[in-house]
Structures are given as C-alpha cells and as structure tokens.
Design a protein around this motif. Structure first.
Motif, PDB file in Angstrom:
ATOM      1  N   VAL A  41       4.097 -12.007  -0.090  1.00  0.00           N
ATOM      2  CA  VAL A  41       4.677 -10.674  -0.314  1.00  0.00           C
ATOM      3  C   VAL A  41       3.752  -9.754  -1.097  1.00  0.00           C
ATOM      4  CG1 VAL A  41       6.627  -9.373  -1.240  1.00  0.00           C
ATOM      5  CG2 VAL A  41       7.016 -11.608  -0.179  1.00  0.00           C
ATOM      6  N   TRP A  42       3.364 -10.158  -2.300  1.00  0.00           N
ATOM      7  CA  TRP A  42       2.514  -9.278  -3.103  1.00  0.00           C
ATOM      8  C   TRP A  42       1.143  -9.051  -2.452  1.00  0.00           C
ATOM      9  CZ3 TRP A  42       4.975  -6.113  -5.793  1.00  0.00           C
ATOM     10  CH2 TRP A  42       6.020  -6.460  -6.659  1.00  0.00           C
ATOM     11  N   PRO A  43       0.486 -10.086  -1.899  1.00  0.00           N
ATOM     12  CA  PRO A  43      -0.805  -9.831  -1.248  1.00  0.00           C
ATOM     13  C   PRO A  43      -0.712  -8.879  -0.050  1.00  0.00           C
ATOM     14  CG  PRO A  43      -0.594 -12.157  -1.761  1.00  0.00           C
ATOM     15  CD  PRO A  43       0.743 -11.543  -2.021  1.00  0.00           C
ATOM     16  N   THR A  44       0.373  -9.009   0.727  1.00  0.00           N
ATOM     17  CA  THR A  44       0.546  -8.105   1.876  1.00  0.00           C
ATOM     18  C   THR A  44       0.741  -6.678   1.408  1.00  0.00           C
ATOM     19  OG1 THR A  44       1.540  -9.894   3.186  1.00  0.00           O
ATOM     20  CG2 THR A  44       1.928  -7.632   3.936  1.00  0.00           C
ATOM     21  N   TRP A  45       1.608  -6.503   0.421  1.00  0.00           N
ATOM     22  CA  TRP A  45       1.847  -5.163  -0.114  1.00  0.00           C
ATOM     23  C   TRP A  45       0.578  -4.606  -0.764  1.00  0.00           C
ATOM     24  CZ3 TRP A  45       2.511  -3.147  -5.290  1.00  0.00           C
ATOM     25  CH2 TRP A  45       3.036  -1.847  -5.326  1.00  0.00           C
ATOM     26  N   SER A  46      -0.166  -5.464  -1.438  1.00  0.00           N
ATOM     27  CA  SER A  46      -1.422  -5.046  -2.071  1.00  0.00           C
ATOM     28  C   SER A  46      -2.377  -4.467  -1.024  1.00  0.00           C
ATOM     29  CB  SER A  46      -2.093  -6.231  -2.764  1.00  0.00           C
ATOM     30  OG  SER A  46      -1.263  -6.756  -3.779  1.00  0.00           O
ATOM     31  N   LYS A  47      -2.464  -5.163   0.111  1.00  0.00           N
ATOM     32  CA  LYS A  47      -3.334  -4.682   1.202  1.00  0.00           C
ATOM     33  C   LYS A  47      -2.835  -3.338   1.720  1.00  0.00           C
ATOM     34  CE  LYS A  47      -5.180  -6.036   5.729  1.00  0.00           C
ATOM     35  NZ  LYS A  47      -5.112  -7.034   6.827  1.00  0.00           N
ATOM     36  N   TRP A  48      -1.531  -3.218   1.881  1.00  0.00           N
ATOM     37  CA  TRP A  48      -0.953  -1.955   2.332  1.00  0.00           C
ATOM     38  C   TRP A  48      -1.296  -0.826   1.367  1.00  0.00           C
ATOM     39  CZ3 TRP A  48       4.794  -3.729   3.537  1.00  0.00           C
ATOM     40  CH2 TRP A  48       4.786  -4.531   4.686  1.00  0.00           C
ATOM     41  N   VAL A  49      -1.151  -1.106   0.067  1.00  0.00           N
ATOM     42  CA  VAL A  49      -1.405  -0.082  -0.957  1.00  0.00           C
ATOM     43  C   VAL A  49      -2.869   0.348  -0.936  1.00  0.00           C
ATOM     44  CG1 VAL A  49      -1.561   0.302  -3.459  1.00  0.00           C
ATOM     45  CG2 VAL A  49       0.508  -0.718  -2.479  1.00  0.00           C
ATOM     46  N   GLU A  50      -3.765  -0.634  -0.877  1.00  0.00           N
ATOM     47  CA  GLU A  50      -5.199  -0.307  -0.881  1.00  0.00           C
ATOM     48  C   GLU A  50      -5.579   0.512   0.353  1.00  0.00           C
ATOM     49  OE1 GLU A  50      -8.030  -3.297  -1.878  1.00  0.00           O
ATOM     50  OE2 GLU A  50      -6.679  -4.287  -3.286  1.00  0.00           O
ATOM     51  N   GLU A  51      -5.014   0.132   1.505  1.00  0.00           N
ATOM     52  CA  GLU A  51      -5.314   0.872   2.732  1.00  0.00           C
ATOM     53  C   GLU A  51      -4.728   2.286   2.676  1.00  0.00           C
ATOM     54  OE1 GLU A  51      -3.760  -1.611   5.808  1.00  0.00           O
ATOM     55  OE2 GLU A  51      -5.546  -2.885   5.906  1.00  0.00           O
ATOM     56  N   ALA A  52      -3.490   2.385   2.210  1.00  0.00           N
ATOM     57  CA  ALA A  52      -2.808   3.690   2.180  1.00  0.00           C
ATOM     58  C   ALA A  52      -3.471   4.656   1.202  1.00  0.00           C
ATOM     59  CB  ALA A  52      -1.337   3.504   1.810  1.00  0.00           C
ATOM     60  N   THR A  53      -4.032   4.115   0.099  1.00  0.00           N
ATOM     61  CA  THR A  53      -4.689   4.966  -0.905  1.00  0.00           C
ATOM     62  C   THR A  53      -6.201   5.037  -0.689  1.00  0.00           C
ATOM     63  OG1 THR A  53      -4.959   3.140  -2.476  1.00  0.00           O
ATOM     64  CG2 THR A  53      -2.910   4.440  -2.620  1.00  0.00           C
ATOM     65  N   GLU A  54      -6.664   4.500   0.431  1.00  0.00           N
ATOM     66  CA  GLU A  54      -8.102   4.477   0.764  1.00  0.00           C
ATOM     67  C   GLU A  54      -8.923   3.845  -0.356  1.00  0.00           C
ATOM     68  OE1 GLU A  54      -8.571   8.677   1.536  1.00  0.00           O
ATOM     69  OE2 GLU A  54      -8.302   8.366   3.691  1.00  0.00           O
ATOM     70  N   GLY A  55      -8.352   2.780  -0.951  1.00  0.00           N
ATOM     71  CA  GLY A  55      -9.063   2.015  -1.968  1.00  0.00           C
ATOM     72  C   GLY A  55      -8.994   2.568  -3.371  1.00  0.00           C
ATOM     73  N   ARG A  56      -8.294   3.680  -3.545  1.00  0.00           N
ATOM     74  CA  ARG A  56      -8.230   4.271  -4.890  1.00  0.00           C
ATOM     75  C   ARG A  56      -7.305   3.500  -5.827  1.00  0.00           C
ATOM     76  NH1 ARG A  56      -8.407   8.525  -1.388  1.00  0.00           N
ATOM     77  NH2 ARG A  56      -6.125   8.674  -1.313  1.00  0.00           N
ATOM     78  N   VAL A  57      -6.322   2.769  -5.263  1.00  0.00           N
ATOM     79  CA  VAL A  57      -5.428   1.940  -6.061  1.00  0.00           C
ATOM     80  C   VAL A  57      -5.547   0.502  -5.589  1.00  0.00           C
ATOM     81  CG1 VAL A  57      -3.049   1.507  -6.790  1.00  0.00           C
ATOM     82  CG2 VAL A  57      -3.820   3.862  -6.399  1.00  0.00           C
ATOM     83  N   LYS A  58      -5.889  -0.362  -6.507  1.00  0.00           N
ATOM     84  CA  LYS A  58      -5.994  -1.795  -6.208  1.00  0.00           C
ATOM     85  C   LYS A  58      -4.938  -2.538  -7.013  1.00  0.00           C
ATOM     86  CE  LYS A  58     -10.909  -1.584  -5.087  1.00  0.00           C
ATOM     87  NZ  LYS A  58     -10.651  -1.646  -3.639  1.00  0.00           N
ATOM     88  N   VAL A  59      -4.436  -3.620  -6.458  1.00  0.00           N
ATOM     89  CA  VAL A  59      -3.335  -4.370  -7.073  1.00  0.00           C
ATOM     90  C   VAL A  59      -3.842  -5.708  -7.604  1.00  0.00           C
ATOM     91  CG1 VAL A  59      -1.048  -5.383  -6.693  1.00  0.00           C
ATOM     92  CG2 VAL A  59      -1.700  -3.266  -5.504  1.00  0.00           C
ATOM     93  N   ALA A  60      -3.457  -6.039  -8.831  1.00  0.00           N
ATOM     94  CA  ALA A  60      -3.817  -7.316  -9.451  1.00  0.00           C
ATOM     95  C   ALA A  60      -2.555  -8.028  -9.902  1.00  0.00           C
ATOM     96  CB  ALA A  60      -4.743  -7.088 -10.647  1.00  0.00           C
TER      97      ALA A  60
END
Length: 336
Positions: A41-60
């Motif tokens: 769940v978190w890794p999938t959402w993390s990928k979505w977030v990074e793609e949607a923000t064009e890498g400006r937001v990364k999830v840890a």
C-alpha cells in the motif's frame, strides 16, 4: 570572476535549488515491513505521489514510532507527516466509522473500503471525528475470523476464553460471546499467544502469514463473510499539505481518496488469500463454516440488534446514520 567560477556557481545554485524543491513526506507505520500495508500500500501510493508531483515530493516510511493509537496524535502534532491507524484503538472519538464494521456485510475489503470512503464523504465527514487531520483514505481489513491455540466447535466454547480484541465492533461481538477481552496492538499478538497470555484472537486471515500466527494459533474458525470488518484511516498533517505548492497539494490528493482506499482494501484482500495459503501449508486446522451451518446460524443469532445498538450510539453525531448504513451496504454489495 572568471567564466569557470561563474559556471560552477551557477551549476551549484541550480543543484541546490533542485534539492530545495524536493520535499520528503514522512509516513509512520506500526506494522512489520512485510505486512501488505508496508509492502504494497504505502510503496504503491509513494510511487503515485512521486509521479504525480514529478519527483518534487518523495515518501519515506519510518518504523518504531510507537503504539498505533498514537499515530493520530503524531500526525496532528506534526511529528510525522502522515500515517494510518485502526479507529477501534481510540474508543469514543471514532463512532461513525463502525458503520462499515457491522457484521454480515459479506463483501471484500476492497468493496467495503470504497463504500467506506464514499459514505464518509457524503454523510460522516461533517461530524469531524477526524478533526485536526486530512483524511486521504479509508479502508477495512478483510473479514475478522477466530484464531485459537486450541480447537473450538461452537461459539459457546469461547465463553471465558482470553481473547485479544482490537476495539470497535469486535469488542461488542466479544462481549456478546462472553469472552475475557485482552487489549493489545496487533504486532503483540504472536508473543501473547506464544506465552499463553491469551487463548486466541479475532483478526483477519492475512495475519496467519504477516504476523506468523500459523505458528501459534493452529486452529481457525472462518465464518462466511467473517464476523466483522475493521475500519482504518490514512491521514496527513493539514499544515504539511498547506505548505506545499498548490499543484503538488492537488497532485497528492488526486492519487488519494477513493483510488487509495480501493487499492488498500485490495491489498489487504490479497494478504488474506496469502494468509489462508500459508496457514494450509503450515497444517493449521481450518474450519470453513458455510451459510446455514450450525456455527453460522449461531453467529447470526448472536448479532441480532447490533444495527440498532450502533444507531443509538451515534445519535449525538448529527448525521443520518440509518440512511448511511443502508447506502453503505448497497454500495459495497454492488461494487464491481
């Protein structure tokens, strides 16, 4: 200043500006890394977030942040930026969320999670049970089942047994069964079973694998549709969101909500399927109860009046909970 120095300074400033533009979104998790919530769940959402923000937001993802019930406060206080937790760990604050937990819904976690999200936004959000948090997803785990150290042949056999209960609707079910309730976060169940502190636990099938219950809870009674579902929220700190650039804020929310809720429910469904297979391979004694069996009829009888009890418990919330409960079941049962 020579040309080389000018170019070097310009390159440095460009890199520094790029680094400054990147934001790390810190997510606190309390389940083991192998659990579907952390592995999927978190890794999938993390990928979505990074793609949607064009890498400006990364999830840890960060571990070891404390008891799951404290996750709400950690995010509210800005200690971390986001997390998730089980509503039943905070009795009194979250009441409306128990609508999705009521017995006999008979759907997958994915279907229930989508219904949970839609009904929350249509009926329950205005009650502000999640005040101080930005809810980015709502989901349920799969059907809660009976996992015991020793076999049981009827629900009556559970009377007086020490059962770990996580709160919410399962607490009411345990009360009606006459069990001795023991409170503890899910990651502690293995140790408690191993040490004989508890006789069993009400929990989804996935935990046979993710929490290794196949080693200590060698007897499972699986009721059709389970006994209940468990309600969870994924949430963020509103100030963290507000500090982001508007386009990044919108991008994150575009990959959250119903999309995130459905994905989380689906991942927990898959976890249940994997847990069942792991239990079978480990030689766990699994009783698959069918509709119309004595145990099934016993459970249906046991749960009579629970809808009414729920509606009475939320009468002070100022929402049409009866209409919400009816619609939630329609959405979940018709979900494809």
């Amino acid at each position: 200043m020579n040309l080389k120095k000018v170019l070097a300074i310009g390159l440095f400033m460009g890199v520094a500006g790029q680094a400054a533009a990147e934001t790390t979104l810190r997510v606190a998790s309390w389940l083991p890394p192998t659990h579907p919530q952390n592995a999927v769940v978190w890794p999938t959402w993390s990928k979505w977030v990074e793609e949607a923000t064009e890498g400006r937001v990364k999830v840890a993802i960060e571990y070891g942040m404390g008891h799951p019930k404290t996750m709400f406060e950690l995010v509210e206080d800005g200690v971390v930026d986001a997390s998730f937790s089980y509503h039943g760990y905070v009795p009194g604050r979250f009441k409306l969320t128990q609508a999705v937990e009521q017995p006999l819904l008979g759907t997958s976690a994915e279907a229930a999670s989508v219904a949970h999200w839609r009904i929350h936004n249509k009926y329950f959000a205005k009650a502000q049970e999640h005040d101080g948090l930005e809810v980015i997803g709502l989901f349920t785990h799969g059907p809660g089942q009976i996992h015991m150290a020793k076999p049981v042949s009827s629900l009556g056999d559970l009377k007086g047994k020490k059962i770990r209960l996580g709160g919410g609707v399962q607490g009411e079910i345990g009360h009606r069964m006459g069990v001795t309730a023991v409170g503890a976060p899910a990651p502690k169940v293995y140790e408690m079973m191993q040490q004989g502190v508890i006789d069993g636990v009400f929990i989804p099938m996935g935990e046979q694998k993710s929490l290794r219950l196949k080693e200590v809870a060698k007897n499972v009674v699986a009721l059709p549709g389970g006994m209940y579902l468990g309600s969870f929220a994924m949430f963020m700190n509103p100030d963290f969101l507000a500090d982001l650039d508007a386009k990044d804020r919108e991008a994150i929310m575009s990959v959250s909500g119903e999309k995130l809720s459905a994905m989380a429910g689906k991942a927990w469904d898959a976890g249940d399927a994997a847990g069942l297979e792991a239990a079978k391979e480990a030689g766990v004694n699994i009783t698959m109860v069918k509709d119309g069996d004595a145990l099934s009829k016993e459970f249906v009888e046991l749960t009579k009046g629970m809808d009414e009890a729920f509606l009475k418990s939320v009468a002070d919330r100022g929402v049409d909970a009866k209409a919400a409960l009816t619609e939630l079941r329609e959405v979940a049962r018709n979900y494809k």
